[in-house]
Design an enzyme around this catalytic site. Structure first.
Site, PDB file in Angstrom:
ATOM      1  N   TYR A 120      -1.376  49.857 109.410  1.00 31.01           N
ATOM      2  CA  TYR A 120      -1.649  50.321 110.720  1.00 31.01           C
ATOM      3  C   TYR A 120      -0.305  50.065 111.562  1.00 31.01           C
ATOM      4  O   TYR A 120       0.081  51.201 112.348  1.00 31.01           O
ATOM      5  CB  TYR A 120      -2.651  50.044 111.310  1.00 31.01           C
ATOM      6  CG  TYR A 120      -4.000  50.752 110.737  1.00 31.01           C
ATOM      7  CD1 TYR A 120      -3.942  52.016 110.763  1.00 31.01           C
ATOM      8  CD2 TYR A 120      -5.084  50.152 110.386  1.00 31.01           C
ATOM      9  CE1 TYR A 120      -5.041  52.745 110.232  1.00 31.01           C
ATOM     10  CE2 TYR A 120      -6.174  50.656 110.194  1.00 31.01           C
ATOM     11  CZ  TYR A 120      -6.173  51.984 110.006  1.00 31.01           C
ATOM     12  OH  TYR A 120      -7.357  52.773 109.410  1.00 31.01           O
ATOM     13  N   GLU A 141     -17.305  34.083  87.840  1.00 28.26           N
ATOM     14  CA  GLU A 141     -16.566  35.489  87.907  1.00 28.26           C
ATOM     15  C   GLU A 141     -17.488  36.039  88.997  1.00 28.26           C
ATOM     16  O   GLU A 141     -16.881  36.630  90.045  1.00 28.26           O
ATOM     17  CB  GLU A 141     -16.428  36.347  86.814  1.00 28.26           C
ATOM     18  CG  GLU A 141     -16.254  37.684  87.315  1.00 28.26           C
ATOM     19  CD  GLU A 141     -16.257  38.843  86.043  1.00 28.26           C
ATOM     20  OE1 GLU A 141     -16.630  38.318  84.880  1.00 28.26           O
ATOM     21  OE2 GLU A 141     -15.978  39.980  86.182  1.00 28.26           O
TER      22      GLU A 141
END
Lengths: 704, 367
Positions: B100, B196
């Site tokens: 941005y 995981e």
């Protein structure tokens, strides 16, 4: 019903009656149940159905399904008749169409609210002889076009009288006709209605009047209808008519009181189509039987060779021999079995394709001029295929294409230079191409997806030509695809003539024509792309230099000599992108329409390709028509005589196209160079054998 | 803190160096060019001795006056400018904020400097590699997407964070875990288990598995972010914790393991401080379904992508160990993949109560 019951043994499930084991005699069955009727009683009710009555009940078959479509159909029938008459008489048509709102209940509603309209169509045609007027306008299936095999808009002789009948049914008003056959003749005024039982005209009024037109016919119908602009509207139909008939001058007065004029941009009548006899391949067995009965010939071989085209006396004899019938027998004596053998034999015999001079295509130049007149694009092309044959009917397919942004869309991006948010500006090109379809020069507005022309457009892989296309969809982009089929008999899928049937031969021809258009478009797009990419190269550097220098300056803590760095970088940019050569390359989008026959390219600096045609159109649209000889081919002399414009006409086409096109290109140029226009020089050596392009032929005229 | 100050100026100088490249090139009428090490399989090598993926010396030139690269070049300079601003203000920021900050419409056009974040992220990585500066050094943080629980105590901005007293939610791993940001005050665990999936980490945390086996539970919710990997590496290095990896039995699970162990191709330049060459693959192994009696119907058919990816893995240099070739081949032969969650088919607590205890007892893992 009865008979069937008798034949099939008592149907257990179907019959409510007591099941009787022995076969039932028809009469008994009929007599027994209370509600059943005797054959005699039934016979008393059986009578002829007049065509008019049939059509009052089945008006959707003729395109009067709903008020909106009915209004269009009425206009269409009247205009078709006017154009057919003018062309047959060899007169360049001037047609005026007027739609007026008819007050209902004392008030005049707005056009969009109105339910009753008065349609007036006037032409400068040959007029109609007094005796025929009532029958032409108030008798169904009366006309000159049904009994011959000849290319014309109307085919059956139902159209205008059906429109009249529709008016009569919905408003009760008669059809008013004024007709004059020449300056020396008197004008006749008629008011006719149709006797729906007898299919005979009823003349209400018949007098001689003063008429300010030297020649022509005017029809006024009052019908119930609905006026709505947009797709499949009267406006669209007239616009499309004018595209395919650039030789017509069309004036349209809308119900809102506006006058739209579609000027004549092609000053040559289409060659008159010739009438042909049916080709043996094109007839059905029943038809053959009928022809055998009706023929004037006394021998079978004579019948074959005189009532069909492409059948020589020798071939006729040969056919008879193969079919094992005597060539000398009377055609009327040929009975069913032998006739069938004959029919089969004919179908299996090799017969030359029908003559094709009976078809009068619009022609590439006329299509171009029509498209150029009506559609504001950047690239136009047109293809006429050689004649082909389906089921013994010769036909010609023509295709055209107009590509590019219309002026309304072109002017937009100029204000649109506002910052774009994420995801914005990605779906801008979602516009799909528009297909305009014609059969014998008449626009087809309904049932697009059922039409083989539309299907052919879908099945063409436009991606090959640099146009986007989603699977099973129309190609994307600002594009109008024009397809025309000219034939002595156009195979419509229904009586209301809205879609063309899927014959392989037709499909193939359409596809070939579209491909050729696509190839040319691809060539154009690639060429434009090439030129633009050079452009862009220079531009992006100039754009980015600003950004890079600013960022460097900030990195260096604001202690940078910005202007110096910018100048240095710009210098590198110029030397890296080929310097002035780029500007030259940009001055012209490539080199003329080589490999692009019958095409017009509009660029910021003028028109390329069929320049004369284009300028002709411009001239016609903007001003009085300068006398131009019909030969538009390769002639380099140009009649630039754009004299004083008639103000009314001028505002029609106006000068939007070229200027906004220039504006668009200009926008491109201004982006980075901040007003620095590329220098345009015309020093490129041109290929010798190309017709010289009059420098800026059309440009000055457009400046108006 | 003083060291940090010195480092920052070094980074600042590197960023200013970019501007100098442009200026000097302009003076000599040359095309300004930045050399950026290539981040692709073609430019990484597996160092077997160290057990790491290392980046090679191949570089690509990013020149300004090249149509294809001009915009990238401009973007690189813009991002460098934004990073420099961060250094000056001594702030950290996210990738998205950088996007941005650098996004604007180029003057006199309707072209944006960046259209999406997908354009700015790689530019930041490019700068990391070409300047040889770590992302943390550039003051860019990734999202916090990792959790840790277990007998370990951190000092974070002066707060004492005891991960044994944080309930089942644990501590959210910050994206920058360098010693100057996050201090490890104490760690008494015996090993570290990197899971995981967040769901399985939750299961273990809820069941207080870490208390029973005295371990640290860590998850990265899928492919572990840098913070998680770096923290695992620090605990491994500083407290000598063995690291075990628990992933799904599919090619992506294998790859997650390999990234933890040897480093990734894209961030090969970070392997030095991220990779844990001694990490072990705990499961789910393609041998487990049979060994633990998982029914075939809890498997998922390998799709084309899975198969292609598995074959790709088999060709990676760091998967050449025979045990691994067997492991992957076994998965391909069965044609099935298994999720960790599939263990719930036997019992909700199967993972905690049966699977892991047996694995640890049998020392059943792959290297």
């Amino acid at each position: 019903m009865n008979k069937k019951n008798a034949l099939t043994q008592p149907a257990p499930s179907a019959s409510p009656r007591k099941t009787v084991p022995e076969p039932v005699a028809p009469k008994k069955v009929a007599a027994r149940p209370v509600q059943q009727v005797t054959a005699v009683e039934m016979g008393a009710r059986q009578r002829e159905i007049s065509v008019s009555e049939f059509f009052t009940k089945n008006r959707h078959l003729l395109g009067f399904d709903n008020p909106r479509k009915a209004l269009l159909t009425c206009v269409k029938e009247a205009v078709d008749n006017a154009l057919d008459a003018c062309e047959e008489a060899g007169i360049l048509p001037d047609v005026m169409v007027r739609l007026e709102v008819v007050p209902t209940g004392g008030t005049t509603p707005s056009p969009s609210q109105a339910t009753r309209f008065r349609i007036t169509v006037m032409d400068n045609g040959p007029g109609i002889v007094r005796q025929q007027i009532p029958r032409i306008f108030a008798k169904l299936l009366y006309g000159s076009k049904f009994h011959r095999l000849r290319m014309s808009r109307g085919q059956q002789g139902i159209g205008i009288s059906a429109a009249g009948m529709y008016g009569q049914l919905t408003t009760g008003k008669p059809v008013k006709i004024i007709s004059r056959t020449g300056p020396k003749a008197v004008a006749h005024f008629f008011e006719v209605q149709i006797d729906t039982k007898k299919n005979e005209p009823l003349v209400h009024e018949n007098k001689q009047i003063e008429w300010n037109q030297p020649q022509g016919t005017q029809v006024t119908l009052e019908v119930e209808g609905k006026y709505q602009k947009g797709r499949a509207s009267v406006d669209e139909w007239l616009e499309q008519t004018s595209i395919a008939n650039p030789h017509v001058r069309l004036i349209y007065q809308t119900p809102e009181g506006e006058t739209n004029e579609y000027p004549r941009t092609y000053h040559e009548l289409p060659p008159a189509p010739r009438e042909i006899k049916p080709h043996p391949y094109g007839i059905e067995f029943g038809m053959l039987l009928k022809m055998l009965q009706d023929t004037k010939s006394h021998s079978l071989s004579g019948f074959l060779s005189s009532d069909f085209c492409r059948v020589s006396p020798q071939l006729a004899d040969e056919i008879c021999k193969t079919a094992m019938v005597s060539p000398t027998m009377k055609p009327r004596d040929l009975k069913s079995h032998a006739a069938e053998t004959l029919y089969q034999t004919i179908q299996n015999t090799k017969i030359m394709a029908p003559p094709t001079n009976c078809i009068s295509p619009i022609g590439e130049k006329a299509i171009l001029s029509g498209l150029y007149k009506q559609i504001k694009g950047e690239f136009y092309t047109a293809v006429s295929r050689p004649p082909a044959v389906y089921r013994g009917n010769p036909f010609i397919i023509e295709a055209g294409l107009a590509y590019g942004n219309r002026p309304e869309n072109q002017t937009k991006p100029k204000q649109l230079a506002m910052p774009k948010a994420e995801g914005e500006g990605e779906d801008e090109d979602s516009e799909l191409a528009r297909v305009i379809r014609y059969a014998n020069r008449v626009p087809l507005l309904y049932q697009q997806s059922a039409c083989s022309m539309f299907k052919a457009v879908l099945s063409t892989s436009w991606k090959n030509y640099g146009v986007t296309q989603s699977r099973g969809a129309l190609p994307g982009g600002p594009m109008v695809i024009f397809v025309h089929m000219a034939s002595v008999w156009v195979p419509f899928t229904s009586e209301s003539k809205e879609a063309i049937a899927d014959y392989d031969e037709i499909q193939k021809e359409i596809t070939l024509a579209l491909r050729e258009c696509g190839r040319r478009l691809g060539l154009f797009l690639r060429r434009r792309e090439r030129a633009a990419s050079e452009y862009r190269r220079r531009n992006i550097f100039e754009l980015y230099i600003e950004e890079v220098v600013e960022a460097c300056n900030r990195l260096k803590g604001g202690k940078l000599l910005k202007e110096k760095l910018k100048a240095q970088l710009r210098k590198i940019a110029t030397s890296r992108t080929g310097g002035m050569k780029t500007d030259q390359a940009l001055g012209k989008t490539g080199t003329g329409p080589e490999g692009l026959p019958h095409s017009i390219i509009v660029t910021s600096e003028g028109v390329e390709g069929e320049v004369e045609l284009a300028s002709q159109v411009e001239a016609d649209a903007a001003a009085t028509v300068p006398p131009v000889d019909a030969d538009l081919l390769g002639d380099e002399k140009l009649s630039v005589g754009a004299t004083k414009s008639r103000a009314k006409k001028a505002h029609l086409r106006a000068d939007k196209t070229p200027q906004s096109k220039a504006a668009q290109m200009g926008l491109f140029a201004e982006k980075g160079s901040s007003g620095k226009k590329p220098i345009r020089t015309r020093t490129q050596p041109e290929k010798p054998n190309k017709p010289k392009r009059p420098a800026n032929a059309a440009a000055p005229r457009r400046k108006k | 803190m003083t060291t940090k100050q010195i480092k920052t100026t070094a980074v600042e100088n590197k960023l200013i160096g970019l501007a100098d490249i442009v200026i000097t090139a302009a003076e000599r009428s040359k095309d300004p060019t930045i050399a950026i090490p290539i981040r692709a399989l073609s430019n990484v090598a597996f160092n077997e001795r160290k057990g790491l993926i290392e980046m090679g010396n191949k570089k690509q030139a990013r020149s300004f006056f090249n149509v294809g690269m001009a915009k990238k070049f401009m973007q690189t300079v813009l991002v460098a400018d934004a990073l420099f601003e961060l250094q000056r203000a001594d702030l950290t920021t996210s990738l998205r904020e950088i996007y941005y900050r650098t996004k604007h419409t180029i003057q006199d056009s309707h072209e944006n400097t960046f259209d999406t974040q997908d354009e700015s992220d790689p530019v930041i990585e490019d700068l990391e590699v070409s300047l040889g500066a770590l992302r943390e050094e550039l003051h860019v943080r990734a999202e916090n997407s990792g959790s840790i629980v277990g007998p370990v105590v951190f000092g974070d901005d002066g707060d004492r964070v005891d991960c044994a007293r944080l309930g089942k939610g644990g501590y959210s791993v910050p994206s920058i875990v360098e010693p100057e940001y996050l201090e490890v005050r104490r760690c008494t665990a015996d090993f570290l288990l990197l899971v995981e999936k967040g769901t399985q980490w939750n299961r273990l945390s809820e069941d207080k598995f870490w208390r029973r086996y005295n371990c640290v539970l860590l998850t990265g919710n899928g492919q572990p972010p840098r913070g998680v990997r770096r923290l695992a590496r620090r605990l491994h290095e500083e407290y000598k914790l063995p690291v075990y990896v628990l992933v799904d039995n599919d090619p992506w699970g294998y790859y997650i393991y390999s990234v933890i162990k040897q480093g990734s191709i894209n961030l090969a330049f970070e392997s030095q401080r991220m990779a844990i060459p001694k990490a072990k693959f705990m499961g789910l192994s393609s041998a487990d379904p049979e060994r633990y009696g998982l029914p075939r119907n809890v498997g998922i058919k390998l799709n084309e992508k899975d198969i292609a990816r598995a074959k790709e893995l088999m060709n990676y240099q760091w998967f050449q160990k025979p045990a691994w070739q067997v492991e992957i081949k076994r998965m391909l032969t069965s044609g099935l993949k298994y999720e960790l969650d599939a263990l719930a088919n036997k019992d909700f607590q199967y993972l905690t109560k049966k699977y892991l205890p047996r694995k640890l007892k049998e020392k059943d893992w792959l290297d």
